[in-house]
Scaffold this active site. Structure first.
Site, PDB file in Angstrom:
ATOM      1  N   ASP A 136       0.809  -1.218   0.000  1.00 16.55           N
ATOM      2  CA  ASP A 136       0.000   0.000   0.000  1.00 16.55           C
ATOM      3  C   ASP A 136       0.844   1.270   0.000  1.00 16.55           C
ATOM      4  OD1 ASP A 136      -2.017  -1.832   0.117  1.00 16.55           O
ATOM      5  OD2 ASP A 136      -2.528  -1.478   2.213  1.00 16.55           O
ATOM      6  N   TYR A 180       1.403  -7.356  -4.194  1.00 17.64           N
ATOM      7  CA  TYR A 180       1.170  -8.503  -3.320  1.00 17.64           C
ATOM      8  C   TYR A 180      -0.017  -9.360  -3.727  1.00 17.64           C
ATOM      9  CZ  TYR A 180      -2.040  -5.110  -1.117  1.00 17.64           C
ATOM     10  OH  TYR A 180      -3.019  -4.174  -0.869  1.00 17.64           O
ATOM     11  N   ASN A 274      -6.066 -11.927   8.193  1.00 18.42           N
ATOM     12  CA  ASN A 274      -6.152 -10.532   8.617  1.00 18.42           C
ATOM     13  C   ASN A 274      -7.643 -10.228   8.759  1.00 18.42           C
ATOM     14  OD1 ASN A 274      -5.462  -7.771   9.086  1.00 18.42           O
ATOM     15  ND2 ASN A 274      -5.900  -7.317   6.944  1.00 18.42           N
TER      16      ASN A 274
END
Length: 693
Positions: A136, A180, A274
């Site tokens: 990010d 990713y 997550n």
């Protein structure tokens, strides 16, 4: 043996030791981090459920990301030491992650020294496992880094290898790339120069985090993992966002871990979920992941026997969910510890909640009876999970309610005039009303559950769904003449609780994007576009569009391409091979083509002997202004040009795309026909894609 398995074995032999499967939780979301008490409770749960890892990576912890250079204070150090110690006591591998990518200068030795100093401090706290995260962040390097490194990937890999060796090559060291997931790879996973650099140059003892096809992946297939593993030259660790909700404050996910076949387990280094920002509702997400991790195809011990009705014989999401909800019900019914610990001796003030004992009120004859809470049931939790299931699907009850509401709404007028349909409509309306009442009962029982910590994390969500169900219930009754029209639904000036969305909802309804996963599709509301042939008067408009897009993407034209000269008018398009896109504001895009690109190659000093011209003799180029958010006009223009080029005898078309032109690159990458091709003499920042005709 698969390519992936071979790369894994090589990696393990290189290190001289086998690595255990990483299974656990990453605290990697945006928003309020979990408390130290909650993390310690997580360690206990992980140990109980045979998970082994916790990755500390809360995005909005100041010293993890924004102020990564700052060392921890003595007070903060005490907390971290206690947390690392608690993890060790429960046999949990505590991985400390740091995210320096927002503003680090990779080529500055002082920056690298600051990163080492920070990690050395955490190592002194007793931490043995680490992670460097570069997710990010912007992919552009500063001028100093551009001089020192050939690419962004080289810069990241160089600093990661150096830090890894500085820490004496810990057994667990994770690297999160900027690209990713497959959706971020340009032009795709197998052709990604970024991933190839990571695979070739990252030291073999370092593991790589990967989220799958997307940031929030619906499904993760064995084939997709084998593909990325062959490029990375190691099995990835999945950072799984399937239960993450930090991107939408109105959603929470309590469905089971699913759509990841257990065949993946031997092909992965590990899986870290997550999950939701709210700690306590993550019981299902973590519990079902633990069941999945133990459901290895090699016949390992499992928590529950899986039935033949599932696609995966080793793991049933439904049975794993019911196992988790059964255990969660016990936790719901346990007394909330913070409330239970309110004692008078710790304060001179009276606690807010007191035990009235024998002095409790008893109503007299003719008075209202005392309120008695109904106990929470397993069916209530199953309904809760169905209503807040997963990002890409609703649970069975939620889907049924939506289908029934849609049917009742669309058949209400027919039922009013056709007596044969009236009975069916009223019967289904009663069933829908019963389902709505079940939601209200669930809300009431949850609100009275003894464990208040779980309730407080859930309350906003269950209150919202109860309100929405009430509105739908009132609407159906008004359709059937069984109740008054709801003022909240029908009035010109409704109360705030009669509609959803706020300012964010207003913005979303005004934009042309529409959810492609809505249960009921509606025609998109888009602007009207005109596609017409190019004429000489359009030359200035096309130059303006091209220049604007070059400036917006900061594209340097020191080495112009054939397509650049075509766009600026220095090379004219072939007859009948130029189209202009217009909206109500004027020209907003174009598509141009050359039948014989080889003849124009000499104007940009390109080798005309390139064999690519034999298979792809024609060139196509185009741009569309950002205000055109609908991709269909560009698709129609390309389809029309390809048809024209084919009819003129060409056997193939190629396009030249700069890496910085992410919009057009993404457009062609997602096309079913255009694929990357090898073409000599292109600048490093340019890729060629072609399609046969």
């Amino acid at each position: 043996m698969s390519v992936m398995a071979t790369s894994t074995n090589v990696s393990e032999k290189t290190q001289g030791r086998a690595k255990r499967f990483i299974g656990g939780v990453v605290e990697g979301f945006y928003g309020r981090p979990w408390t130290m008490e909650q993390r310690t409770e997580l360690f206990k749960r992980e140990q109980k459920w045979d998970l082994n890892t916790y990755l500390y990576a809360p995005k909005d912890d100041y010293k993890h990301r924004m102020y990564w250079r700052d060392l921890y204070s003595s007070e903060e150090a005490v907390q971290l030491i206690a947390l690392i110690t608690a993890a060790r006591q429960h046999n949990i591998d505590f991985i400390y992650a740091i995210s320096p990518g927002l503003d680090i200068t990779f080529s500055n030795p002082k920056e690298v020294a600051a990163l080492k100093r920070k990690l050395d401090q955490v190592r002194d706290f007793g931490c043995c496992s680490f992670s460097l995260l570069f997710d990010d962040i912007e992919a552009d390097m500063c001028p100093a880094d551009k001089q020192a490194f050939s690419s962004f990937a080289h810069a990241q890999v160089a600093i990661t290898n150096e830090v890894y060796q500085h820490l004496r090559e810990p057994e667990t060291f994770l690297f999160c790339p900027t690209d990713y997931c497959a959706a971020f790879c340009t032009p795709n996973v197998s052709q990604s120069s970024y991933l190839r650099t990571v695979g070739d140059e990252l030291l073999p003892g370092i593991d790589v985090l990967w989220t799958g096809p997307k940031v929030v992946s619906h499904k993760i297939s064995v084939e997709s993992i084998e593909e990325v593993s062959s490029i990375l030259k190691r099995a990835p660790v999945i950072w799984d966002n399937i239960h993450a909700n930090d991107y939408d404050p109105q959603r929470i996910f309590m469905g089971p871990y699913k759509d990841r076949p257990t065949e993946l387990i031997p092909k992965l280094r590990g899986v870290l979920t997550n999950p939701n920002c709210e700690f306590y509702p993550n019981f299902v997400a973590i519990h079902t992941l633990a069941t999945w991790c133990k459901a290895s195809p090699d016949g390992a011990t499992r928590d529950v026997e899986m039935g033949d009705e599932e696609q995966d014989p080793c793991y049933s999401p439904h049975k794993a969910l019911m196992l988790a909800l059964t255990d969660w019900l016990e936790e719901f019914m346990s007394t909330d510890q913070p409330t239970a610990c309110l004692k008078k001796e710790s304060s001179e003030e009276e606690p807010m909640q007191t035990d009235l004992g024998e002095h409790s009120y008893v109503p007299g004859p003719g008075e209202n009876p005392l309120y008695t809470a109904e106990p929470l049931t397993l069916d209530d939790l199953k309904l809760l999970s169905d209503l807040f299931y997963l990002p890409y699907e609703y649970g069975s009850t939620a889907k049924t309610m939506l289908h029934e509401l849609n049917w009742l709404k669309s058949h209400s007028q027919a039922a009013a005039v056709d007596t044969d349909q009236t009975a069916e409509w009223r019967s289904r309306a009663r069933q829908f009303d019963d389902m709505c009442e079940a939601v209200v009962r669930m809300f009431n029982r949850l609100s009275n559950a003894p464990n208040r910590r779980i309730l407080y994390d859930l309350y906003n969500y269950i209150c919202d769904i109860k309100s929405g169900v009430h509105l739908a219930q009132a609407y159906v009754k008004s359709l059937g003449g069984l109740g008054k029209p709801s003022a909240q639904l029908m009035g010109a000036d409704p109360e705030p609780w009669g509609f959803r969305g706020g300012l964010s909802g207003e913005f979303q309804r005004m934009l042309p994007g529409h959810g492609n996963r809505d249960l009921f599709k509606h025609p998109p509301k888009t602007a009207v576009y005109c596609i017409r042939p190019y004429c000489a008067e359009d030359k200035m408009d096309l130059q303006r569009i091209f220049t604007n897009m070059q400036q917006e993407r900061r594209i340097m034209t020191d080495a112009p391409l054939i397509s650049d000269l075509l766009s600026t008018g220095e090379i004219p398009p072939s007859p009948q091979c130029a189209l202009v896109l217009e909206d109500d504001m004027g020209p907003c895009g174009y598509m141009l083509a050359l039948m014989d690109a080889k003849a124009a190659a000499a104007s940009v000093q390109k080798d005309t002997r390139d064999r690519a011209f034999e298979d792809f003799p024609s060139l196509i180029t185009g741009q569309v202004l950002p205000r055109v958010t609908d991709p269909s006009p560009a698709k129609r223009m390309i389809a029309q040009l390809l048809s024209t080029i084919k009819s003129c005898g060409s056997k193939g078309v190629f396009c030249e795309l700069r890496h910085s032109d992410r919009r057009m690159l993404d457009f062609y990458t997602k096309s079913n026909s255009f694929q990357p091709i090898k073409m000599d003499g292109l600048p490093p920042d340019v890729i060629a894609m072609g399609t046969g005709l």
